[in-house]
Design an enzyme around this catalytic site. Structure first.
Site, PDB file in Angstrom:
ATOM      1  CG  ASP A   1       5.513  -0.404  -7.265  1.00 17.39           C
ATOM      2  OD1 ASP A   1       4.041  -0.230  -7.168  1.00 17.39           O
ATOM      3  OD2 ASP A   1       6.150   0.103  -6.293  1.00 17.39           O
TER       4      ASP A   1
ATOM      5  CG  ASP B   1       8.683  -0.266  -3.019  1.00 14.93           C
ATOM      6  OD1 ASP B   1       7.671  -0.684  -3.754  1.00 14.93           O
ATOM      7  OD2 ASP B   1       8.433   0.475  -1.953  1.00 14.93           O
TER       8      ASP B   1
ATOM      9  CG  ASP C   1       5.848  -4.320  -6.323  1.00 10.77           C
ATOM     10  OD1 ASP C   1       4.644  -3.949  -6.640  1.00 10.77           O
ATOM     11  OD2 ASP C   1       6.570  -3.552  -5.456  1.00 10.77           O
TER      12      ASP C   1
HETATM   13  P1  ADP Z   1       0.128   0.625  -4.281  1.00 10.01           P
HETATM   14  O1  ADP Z   1       1.147   0.011  -3.422  1.00 10.01           O
HETATM   15  O2  ADP Z   1       0.305   0.188  -5.838  1.00 10.01           O
HETATM   16  O3  ADP Z   1       0.286   2.003  -4.002  1.00 10.01           O
HETATM   17  P2  ADP Z   1      -2.024  -0.885  -2.633  1.00 10.01           P
HETATM   18  O4  ADP Z   1      -2.155  -2.231  -3.754  1.00 10.01           O
HETATM   19  O5  ADP Z   1      -0.960  -0.999  -1.697  1.00 10.01           O
HETATM   20  O6  ADP Z   1      -1.398   0.080  -3.916  1.00 10.01           O
HETATM   21  O7  ADP Z   1      -3.067  -0.238  -2.627  1.00 10.01           O
HETATM   22  C1  ADP Z   1      -4.280   0.261  -3.650  1.00 10.01           C
HETATM   23  C2  ADP Z   1      -5.285   1.004  -2.986  1.00 10.01           C
HETATM   24  O8  ADP Z   1      -5.938   0.572  -2.088  1.00 10.01           O
HETATM   25  C3  ADP Z   1      -4.655   2.345  -2.281  1.00 10.01           C
HETATM   26  O9  ADP Z   1      -4.524   3.386  -3.233  1.00 10.01           O
HETATM   27  C4  ADP Z   1      -6.147   2.860  -1.425  1.00 10.01           C
HETATM   28  O10 ADP Z   1      -6.914   3.053  -2.429  1.00 10.01           O
HETATM   29  C5  ADP Z   1      -6.385   1.334  -0.900  1.00 10.01           C
HETATM   30  N1  ADP Z   1      -5.939   0.913   0.286  1.00 10.01           N
HETATM   31  C6  ADP Z   1      -5.014  -0.197   0.649  1.00 10.01           C
HETATM   32  N2  ADP Z   1      -4.663  -0.385   1.832  1.00 10.01           N
HETATM   33  C7  ADP Z   1      -5.163   1.133   2.367  1.00 10.01           C
HETATM   34  C8  ADP Z   1      -5.458   1.319   3.824  1.00 10.01           C
HETATM   35  N3  ADP Z   1      -4.610   0.830   4.825  1.00 10.01           N
HETATM   36  N4  ADP Z   1      -5.986   2.338   4.028  1.00 10.01           N
HETATM   37  C9  ADP Z   1      -6.700   2.876   2.945  1.00 10.01           C
HETATM   38  N5  ADP Z   1      -6.797   2.586   1.669  1.00 10.01           N
HETATM   39  C10 ADP Z   1      -5.946   1.581   1.392  1.00 10.01           C
HETATM   40 MG    MG Z   2       5.410   0.192  -3.967  1.00 11.69          MG
END
Ligand code: ADP
Ligand code: MG
Length: 321
Positions: A38, A266, A270
């Site tokens: 991740d 983490d 995941d």
């Molecule tokens: P990871 O944990 O792999 O970085 P997430 O699935 O949590 O990815 O989030 C992927 C994308 O979704 C982020 O890079 C962002 O573009 C968008 N995103 C998710 N949650 C938020 C949030 N609270 N505010 C703004 N963008 C968000």
């Molecule tokens: Mg992560």
């Protein structure tokens, strides 16, 4: 391996913060062909901080459709008053993110606080995992998220112009989100995250053992590739823009190709993929659910412990092969 050797091995590992659920996890570890990592919180610290706040020229103005910004953030020059300023953009975004626990949201709030910007309490907060969030702030609809959030969830087509700037920031390895007011893109907020100490070396060690490393992330392609390059993960092995519910399928696909797959993560996102993997590895003091779904837990939170786990697996089991 004899039960005694196993006991001694796991005991020693535990002292080093490597907790194996059972003997089978230790045994399987050395046979892995692929380790899927991740990005956020595993390869990187997951501790984002705001690097750029960009107002879109000609974007929606600060006063339409709602209460005007508080005195502190209004532009002094009457000529600028029609267009929202950076302070107001981050104030609205950070206020909306108060309902979120995402590192991007936390970074915006932290930044606003450091800048002495007073936040409002969001109402009607909604979150779409892997995409973004939406809330009402001072009577205005504020949305913060990625391209997919605006296009798929809000049905907003992004105006040209905003793309170039977005791509440029992402190319620098910065996670960049769009801030919308009344669904109209008003600007961008970029955050950056740092590579964890030990990640580069651990990935190199895995390669030396002929273990392929892959990166998986919900983040966009450009940011993901910029980070992959820094840790020497092959660009063909980067899986970006993966929705939380789809991480598990990516692990299965690699398994279907005949690989034994380890997965390191983490987050809550995941957990299903950790379960699916031949060996699921939870890293850091991360989410309880990730730890519960894993076969190995690396308490230290650094990927060098992953290499130690491989070494241990080889040491304990080589004799019976
Ligand atoms: P990871 O944990 O792999 O970085 P997430 O699935 O949590 O990815 O989030 C992927 C994308 O979704 C982020 O890079 C962002 O573009 C968008 N995103 C998710 N949650 C938020 C949030 N609270 N505010 C703004 N963008 C968000
Ligand atoms: Mg992560």
């Amino acid at each position: 391996a004899t039960p005694t050797a196993l006991m001694a091995g796991t005991g020693k590992a535990a002292e080093n913060g490597i907790l194996f659920r059972d003997g089978k996890a230790i045994q399987t570890m050395k046979d892995l062909d692929i380790v899927v990592l991740d990005k956020t919180g595993t390869i990187t610290q997951g501790d984002h901080s705001v690097t750029d706040v960009v107002v879109r020229p000609g974007g929606p103005n600060a006063t339409d459709g709602g209460v005007s910004p508080d005195g502190g953030s209004a532009a002094a020059d009457p000529a600028d008053e029609a267009v929202i300023d950076e302070r107001e953009l981050i104030r609205l975004a950070a206020s909306a993110e108060r309902g979120s626990e995402h590192p991007i949201g936390e970074a915006s709030i932290e930044y606003a606080e450091e800048e002495g910007i007073e936040l409002s309490e969001p109402e009607e907060f909604e979150s779409v995992p892997g995409k973004g969030i939406k809330a009402n702030v001072d009577g205005r609809a504020v949305s913060v998220g990625n391209v997919r959030f605006f296009e798929d969830e809000l049905g907003v087509e992004l105006p040209p112009g905003i793309d170039d700037q977005l791509h440029e920031l992402e190319q620098e390895g910065k996670t960049t989100v769009i801030v919308g007011l009344e669904d109209e893109p008003a600007g961008l907020v970029s955050t950056a995250d740092t590579i964890k100490e030990g990640s580069v070396e651990a990935i190199a060690e895995l390669h030396e053992r002929d273990v392929e490393t892959w990166m998986i992330t919900g983040d966009n392609e450009r940011t993901a590739h910029a980070i992959a390059e820094q840790v020497d993960i092959d660009p063909d092995r980067v899986m970006a823009s993966v929705l939380p519910q789809d991480k598990i399928d990516k692990v299965s696909e690699l398994q279907d190709e005949g690989n034994k797959v380890g997965m390191v993560g983490d987050g809550i996102n995941d957990a299903p993929a950790l379960k699916q993997a031949n060996v699921g590895v939870a890293i850091g003091t991360g989410t309880d659910i990730a730890i519960q779904s894993s076969d190995v837990s690396l308490v230290r939170g650094s990927l060098d412990a992953l290499v130690d786990a491989f070494t241990l697996s080889e040491k304990i089991f080589q004799k019976i092969k």
